[in-house]
Design a protein around this motif. Sequence first.
Motif, PDB file in Angstrom:
ATOM      1  N   ALA A 324      10.443 -47.020  -6.302  1.00  0.00           N
ATOM      2  CA  ALA A 324      10.977 -47.876  -5.258  1.00  0.00           C
ATOM      3  C   ALA A 324      10.586 -49.336  -5.476  1.00  0.00           C
ATOM      4  O   ALA A 324       9.432 -49.628  -5.808  1.00  0.00           O
ATOM      5  CB  ALA A 324      10.481 -47.421  -3.887  1.00  0.00           C
ATOM      6  N   ILE A 325      11.549 -50.223  -5.309  1.00  0.00           N
ATOM      7  CA  ILE A 325      11.338 -51.667  -5.449  1.00  0.00           C
ATOM      8  C   ILE A 325      11.803 -52.353  -4.165  1.00  0.00           C
ATOM      9  O   ILE A 325      12.979 -52.253  -3.801  1.00  0.00           O
ATOM     10  CB  ILE A 325      12.145 -52.248  -6.639  1.00  0.00           C
ATOM     11  N   SER A 326      10.908 -53.045  -3.495  1.00  0.00           N
ATOM     12  CA  SER A 326      11.265 -53.794  -2.291  1.00  0.00           C
ATOM     13  C   SER A 326      11.577 -55.246  -2.664  1.00  0.00           C
ATOM     14  O   SER A 326      10.727 -55.930  -3.236  1.00  0.00           O
ATOM     15  CB  SER A 326      10.110 -53.754  -1.286  1.00  0.00           C
ATOM     16  N   VAL A 327      12.791 -55.677  -2.372  1.00  0.00           N
ATOM     17  CA  VAL A 327      13.189 -57.066  -2.621  1.00  0.00           C
ATOM     18  C   VAL A 327      13.417 -57.731  -1.259  1.00  0.00           C
ATOM     19  O   VAL A 327      14.122 -57.182  -0.407  1.00  0.00           O
ATOM     20  CB  VAL A 327      14.470 -57.149  -3.462  1.00  0.00           C
ATOM     21  N   GLU A 328      12.804 -58.892  -1.077  1.00  0.00           N
ATOM     22  CA  GLU A 328      12.828 -59.540   0.236  1.00  0.00           C
ATOM     23  C   GLU A 328      13.162 -61.020   0.121  1.00  0.00           C
ATOM     24  O   GLU A 328      12.756 -61.680  -0.833  1.00  0.00           O
ATOM     25  CB  GLU A 328      11.476 -59.363   0.932  1.00  0.00           C
ATOM     26  N   VAL A 329      13.885 -61.524   1.100  1.00  0.00           N
ATOM     27  CA  VAL A 329      14.155 -62.944   1.180  1.00  0.00           C
ATOM     28  C   VAL A 329      12.888 -63.649   1.635  1.00  0.00           C
ATOM     29  O   VAL A 329      12.245 -63.236   2.607  1.00  0.00           O
ATOM     30  CB  VAL A 329      15.309 -63.219   2.165  1.00  0.00           C
ATOM     31  N   VAL A 330      12.535 -64.700   0.947  1.00  0.00           N
ATOM     32  CA  VAL A 330      11.327 -65.467   1.285  1.00  0.00           C
ATOM     33  C   VAL A 330      11.622 -66.320   2.503  1.00  0.00           C
ATOM     34  O   VAL A 330      12.590 -67.092   2.500  1.00  0.00           O
ATOM     35  CB  VAL A 330      10.892 -66.344   0.105  1.00  0.00           C
TER      36      VAL A 330
END
Length: 330
Positions: A324-330
């Motif tokens: 699992a890879i969590s990608v988030e807007v800064v």
Amino acid sequence: MTYTYNNVYIKDKYTIGGMYEKDGPIGKYFDKTYKDDLYINQNSWEKAEIHLLKEAVEKLIKKQKLKNSDIDLIISGDLSNQLATSNYAIRDTNIPFLGVYNACSTIAEAIIIGSSFIESKKIENCIVATASHNMAAEKQFRNPTEYGTPKHKTATFTATGAVSVLLSKNKTNLKVGSVTIGKICDLGINDVNHMGAAMAPAAAETIYEHLTSLGRDSTYYDLIVTGDLGIYGKNILLEYLKTKYNLDISNNYDDCGTMLYDLDNQPVLAGGSGPVCSALVSFGYLLKLMNDKKMKRILIVPTGALFSPTLLFQKETIPSIAHAISVEVV
């Protein structure tokens, strides 16, 4: 095993789709597509795949106006024997290289390794990449394509294309927030034409581990996407999570294998598969939605069937993995 990162950012990407991917519902979001030529102007399927990956890496470096010497490390993997596609595509770059293999979840393993190098301040810039080719993969993992074996409706369709992603310590508007390293899961499936069933439990276990390790509800994410379970594996995943963990993610869940193609009008059976399937959807399409502020957090869960055709002939089953890879807007 779950880790959080504070200083790993996605600087850019380059996505290339093949002829079927171009005609899919998200084909317009790819940086480049090839129309009506699975050979990609090469004289073999394998050389076509090498060309795709080489082009994706070179175009990404050029897109960022960088030199090869600006890249500290390339991490790449594919489905070909001995990672031949990655080895041949990267051989002229003179950039340090790590070849990785996790079947169709290879891009996740590459991101985890690259992010860990950056977070620990060992490197500053890292390219992670993957590729697959429908005809090359079908020939190697199922039957010779000339054999013309009819496929069951549960079979998936290996995507053709290549994706490269530039990870960096330099801040951008998108970050790799956390990752979960999955465990090999094998519930006894031995049908190579129903890999969604083999991979669904691995994806479910990784999703549950990720959420519980971080104390998050599934609604923390705008979208949770698995790699290439297809329409049947997708339903198995949802039922597995409800039955075993009383966890319902149906309101914000989808599968890249069902998003890449028009399942009603393209000859792709249960949906897409291959290492580039989840990569094209995640970095070609979903990142665009995040950059447009339509999503703030996504959880990408690429899935991989770690089987050997030889061992299947020897009555073995199909072990599977998901990270699992969590990608988030800064």
